[in-house]
Write an enzyme that holds these catalytic residues in place. Sequence first.
Site, PDB file in Angstrom:
ATOM      1  N   LYS A 158       0.833  -1.202   0.000  1.00  0.00           N
ATOM      2  CA  LYS A 158       0.000   0.000   0.000  1.00  0.00           C
ATOM      3  C   LYS A 158       0.861   1.243   0.000  1.00  0.00           C
ATOM      4  CE  LYS A 158      -4.080  -1.678   2.466  1.00  0.00           C
ATOM      5  NZ  LYS A 158      -4.840  -1.501   3.708  1.00  0.00           N
ATOM      6  N   GLY A 164      -8.042   5.167  -1.889  1.00  0.00           N
ATOM      7  CA  GLY A 164      -8.742   4.879  -3.133  1.00  0.00           C
ATOM      8  C   GLY A 164      -8.112   3.777  -3.960  1.00  0.00           C
ATOM      9  N   GLY A 165      -7.282   2.961  -3.321  1.00  0.00           N
ATOM     10  CA  GLY A 165      -6.723   1.812  -4.028  1.00  0.00           C
ATOM     11  C   GLY A 165      -5.566   2.162  -4.949  1.00  0.00           C
ATOM     12  N   HIS A 208     -16.599  -4.962   7.307  1.00  0.00           N
ATOM     13  CA  HIS A 208     -16.119  -3.610   7.547  1.00  0.00           C
ATOM     14  C   HIS A 208     -16.978  -3.007   8.655  1.00  0.00           C
ATOM     15  CE1 HIS A 208     -14.853   0.558   6.164  1.00  0.00           C
ATOM     16  NE2 HIS A 208     -15.860   0.784   6.973  1.00  0.00           N
ATOM     17  N   LYS A 237     -19.298   1.793  -0.338  1.00  0.00           N
ATOM     18  CA  LYS A 237     -20.401   1.307   0.487  1.00  0.00           C
ATOM     19  C   LYS A 237     -21.714   1.512  -0.248  1.00  0.00           C
ATOM     20  CE  LYS A 237     -17.613   2.686   4.397  1.00  0.00           C
ATOM     21  NZ  LYS A 237     -17.326   3.809   5.312  1.00  0.00           N
ATOM     22  N   ASN A 290     -11.263   8.152   9.737  1.00  0.00           N
ATOM     23  CA  ASN A 290     -11.748   9.199   8.853  1.00  0.00           C
ATOM     24  C   ASN A 290     -12.025  10.429   9.687  1.00  0.00           C
ATOM     25  OD1 ASN A 290     -11.695   7.681   6.446  1.00  0.00           O
ATOM     26  ND2 ASN A 290     -13.525   6.612   7.121  1.00  0.00           N
ATOM     27  N   ARG A 292     -13.730  13.148   9.409  1.00  0.00           N
ATOM     28  CA  ARG A 292     -14.814  13.989   8.890  1.00  0.00           C
ATOM     29  C   ARG A 292     -16.152  13.370   9.249  1.00  0.00           C
ATOM     30  NH1 ARG A 292     -15.881  10.037   5.046  1.00  0.00           N
ATOM     31  NH2 ARG A 292     -13.970   9.201   4.175  1.00  0.00           N
TER      32      ARG A 292
END
Lengths: 469, 564
Positions: A158, A164-165, A208, A237, A290, A292
Site C-alpha cells: 500500500k 482509493g486503491g 467492515h 459502500k 476518517n 470527517r
Amino acid sequence: MFHKILVANRGEIAVRIIRTCREMGIDTVAVFSTADRDSLHAQFATEAYCIGGPASKDSYLNMQAIMTVALETGCEAIHPGYGMLAENPYFADMVNQVGLKFIGPSGDTIRALGDKSNARLLMSEANVSVPPGSNGVLQDETQALAVAEQIGYPVLLKASAGGGGRGMRLVERSEDMVRLYYEAMLEAETAFGDNSLYIEKLIENPKHIEFQVLVDQAGNAIHLGDRDCSWQRRRQKVIEETPCPILSDEQRKSMGEAAIRAIKAVNYEGAGTVEFVLAEDGNFYFIEINTRIQVEHPITEMVTGIDIVREQIRIAQGGNLLLTQADVKINGHAFECRINAEKPSDNFRASPGVIDDFIMPGGRSVRIDSAIYPGCKISHHYDSMIVKVIVHGNRRSDAIRRMRRSLEETIINGIDTNIGLLYVSLFDQDMIRGSYNTSTLESHMDEILKYEKIFRISENQDFEIITGN
Amino acid sequence: MKESFDIRREQLKESGKYTKLRSPTKKKKISEKIFTQCPGCKQYIYDKILKENLYVCPDCGKCLRIGTKTRFELTLDPSYELIDELAVFQDPIQFAGYQKKWENNQKKAGVDEAITFARGTIKGEPVIVGVMDCNFMMGSMGSIVGDRIIKAFAKATREKLPVIIFTASGGARMQEAIISLMQMRYVSEAVGKFQKAGGLYITVLTDPTTGGVTASFASLGNIILAEPNALIAFAGPRVIEETIQQKLPKGFQRAEHLLEHGFVDSIVLRKNLKNTLSLLLKMHNPKQTEVDLTQISGRFSKKLIKKMTNEAEVDPDKQVISFDRVLKARDPKRITPRQVLKYLCDDIFELSGDRLYADDPTICAGIARLGGLPITFVYTKKGKDLKSQIKLHFGMPHPEGYRKARRLMQEAENFGRPILTIIDTPGAYPGLESENRGMGEAIAQNLRFMSGLTVPTIAIITGEAGSGGAIALACTDKLFMLENAIYTILSPEGFATILWKDSAKVEEASEQMKLTAHDMVELEVCDQVFPDDLTGLKEALAQTFNELIKEKQMRNERNQWELN
C-alpha cells in the site's frame, strides 16, 4: 457561539449541515459552482456565492475562493462536509491560520492520519491491533520480501500517502513481489508524489465495521456505537446498518474501547470514524480513521438520537460533551441505502441528466437526506450519490421491511438509478441473515443484476421467484 | 421550481424570519499574507502548499523565483557555512544614487550582494555552492560579484572541491558600466583555471539568466542544468524585440528551447535537483577504480532480454547466409542499444547538446555506473514506431550528434572515466543540413579525437554499423559485436549498385562484402562476439575494462616518466 458558518460543500451533505445550522439559529453561507446555481444547498442557505466553474477543482476545491467568501461574509467557521476539502490538511491549516475555525481536527492531525504507515505505527503504540505487516515504510524490495515471508501471503502493498486503491497491489506469491513493488511505487509516485510503501497482510472476506466517535476540545471521547458497512461494491459502500448484526456484546465492547484508545492517541477533536476489519476468525484490526462526518452518519443518529452535525459545531465552538459513554443508548436498528445516479446493468455507468419526477418515501421512522427535486440537473462533474434513504425499526427485521417499503415508494424518473439493486439486495439471504462481508455483494452480483431491473418498465416478470410471493 | 424557491424566500424575508441576523456581520481582516499568485497561471496558491511544493506552482509547474537562503536550504545538507568576505560598497564610476540603491537592496533581499557562496555538503558530498539572488539588483554582476566568484573558484581549487552555481541574473550591472563588462572576462578566466586544474563545475540556470552572466560563467559549466521554463538568454527578449522590430515566438529563450538547441545538458525538476546534483557529484568522486561485477544490478533482467531475442526456431540444416544476418541486424524488434545499456548499467543520467547548434536525439550520451564505476556512455537510437523513427531519422545521426559525443568524451577524458559506446546505425544522415553543418568534418574530428584518448574505450555493435557514421563512434580500444550484428563500409544495397549497378544483387553483395561479426573477427576488426541474448557480455565487459584500466595506467605512467 458561532453566528455564521460557511459550508464548503454541495449536494445532500451541504443541505444536511445547513438544516442543523438553521435549527441552531446559525446563519449559513453556501458556495456553489456555476453548474449548481439552482441546487438546493444554494437555496436553503442564508447567503450563497458562486465560486467558480463546474469542475470541482475550480470551485469546491478552490481554497482561495472559499476563503475569500468566508472572510468577506464574516463567517466564523467553515464546515467542510465530506469529500472535497474535508480531509485536506492544508485547508484546515489555512482556515485556522486566518483565525476562523475549521470544523474538524487540526491540519496536523489530518496529516498524521493521512500518512497510513504512520497511522499504523501510532495505533500499534496505542495498543490497537493493526493487520500484521511492516513497521513503517519499506526501505526496499528485499525488506518487502522478508516482511511478506514473515506474515505470510497474500499481502497488500500500500502507498503510505494512499487512498482509493491507488498505489495498492495484491501480492499472492513471492515471485511477483519485486515487479509489483516497483509498479506500486511508480503509481504512488504519480498519484501522490510520494513513493513510500508499506505492507499489510490481506484479511480475506472481512466485515467492515466502524465506530462513530466524538471528542471534545478537552479530550473527552465517547463512541456512538458501530456501523456495519460491509455491503460494498468495489470498496464503495452501498448499504449500511447499525448495530452490526453479528457482533457479540463482548466483541462490541472491546472494539469500542479500541476505538476510544485509537482516537485518543492522535490529539483528536470533533466527530470521527474509526474503521476496523473483522476477520472471519473473530479478530479485528484497525484500518484507518476518517477525520470527517461520514455519508452514513444518519443511521447512528437514528439509533442514538444524537445530531452529529450539531455535536460537531458545539465541539468546534469549545463546548464539552454533554454525554458520557454510559449515557449513550442504542435503540433499535437502522439502515441506510445510497441511491446513485447510475445504471447497474450497464456496468454501473454514471447516469447524469434531469430529474423529471421525484416521489420520496415517508411515514414513520423514515428519513430522506437528499438535495434533488423535480427539474434539478444531475451533473457528471460530481458524485453520483443523490439520495440517502434511512429507516429505523425496533428490530432488525422491522427495519429491513421498512426499507423495502420505502424503496417501493421511491420514484425517480429521468435518470437511471440503482434503486432496483438496493431493493433486491434486501432480499439476499446473506443480507437477511446479516452474515454478509465486503465481498458478498460482488460475488452475488450476477444473481442480483438479473432482478435489479424490476423498477424499470416491463422487466419485472421474474420477480416472484426471489420474493417467494 | 426555481421560482418557488424565490417566492418562498421573499415570503420569509417579509416575515423577517429568514434574513434576520443574530448579530451584524463583521468582516474579518487578516493581517498576514497567506497566498502567493503564480506568475505563470495567475492562480493563488496557499503559502504552506507552495513551500512544501518547493515553490513550484502545483497547478502549472512554474518554478517561482526563490531567495538565496531558501535555495541553500533546498540544496545543501543542513550545516553549511557562508564563505564570502563582507561586501564593501564600490562605486567605480561614481554613479549617482548607486550607493543608496545598493543599500536598499541589501535590506530588501536579505543578502549583501547578488551572489553568495557557501561551503557544505549535498547528501554527504562536499561542495562549494554559489547562489545568485535576483531580488538584489536583479542579480546583476558588478565587481563584488566578480570578485566573489574568482575567490570561490580559487578556494575550490585549493580545497579540491567541486563548484555549483545557481544563476539568476539580468546580466552585467549597469551602475558599474565597463567595470561590469570586465567581470565577464575575469570570471571566465577563473572558471578556465579551475577546470584546467581538474575541477568539476556545474551550473544550474534558473529563471532568469541573461546578458553578461549567460555570456560568461553561466555557460561554462562542465555540466549545465536548467530549471523548467527558465528564461535563458544573452540579449533579453525586450532588447531583441526593440532592436530588430520582431515579435519573438512562444517558448523562445526558454530552458526547453535551449535544450533543443544544444546549450543545456538537462532540465531538472526542482524536486529532483538535490538528488541529481548529489548523483553527479558522486559520479565525479568515485570510490572505486575498477568495474565491480558484483555491483551490476539485474533490474533490467536477463529474462526480459531472452524474451526479446526469442525468435522462431532456426532450421539447423539450413545454412545461415550473410544476408540473413543483415535482415536480423535490421529487425526493428531487435534489442536496442538503450536496452543493452540498461541491462549493463545503473544510475543512467543523460546529458544533451553539442553547445554549438542543436541536440541530436539520435545519439544519446551521458554518465552511468557500470558495476559501480562511473563511465561515459554513448549510444544510438532508431525508434520503435514510425513517429519516433522519423524524429530519429531512422537512426542516422546528424553532425551535432557526433559533436555531442565528442564533447562528452572530452569530459570523460578530463575526469578519467572509461567510455562505452553502443552502436546500431545504418550510417550518418545523408542530407542537405547535415552536409551544410559539416558531417565529414564531424566524423573526422571524432576519429582523431577517439584515437588519442587515454581513458579505456569499448564499443559494442548490437545491430547495424554502417560506414563513417558508425566508425565515428567505434574508434575504441576494443570492439565487441553481437552475433547477428553487421559492420559495413556502406549498405549491401549500395555496394551492389556501385559495383554491379544492380541493387537487387544484395544477397550476393552481403556475402562478398564480409560484413558479419565472425567475418570481423577474422579480419581482426572485432575482438569478441556475443550471442544476441547477451550471454557473457557483462562479465567480458567488466574484465576487459579492468584490463584496459590497468594497461592504460601503466602506459600513462611510462609516458609521464618519459616526459620527465
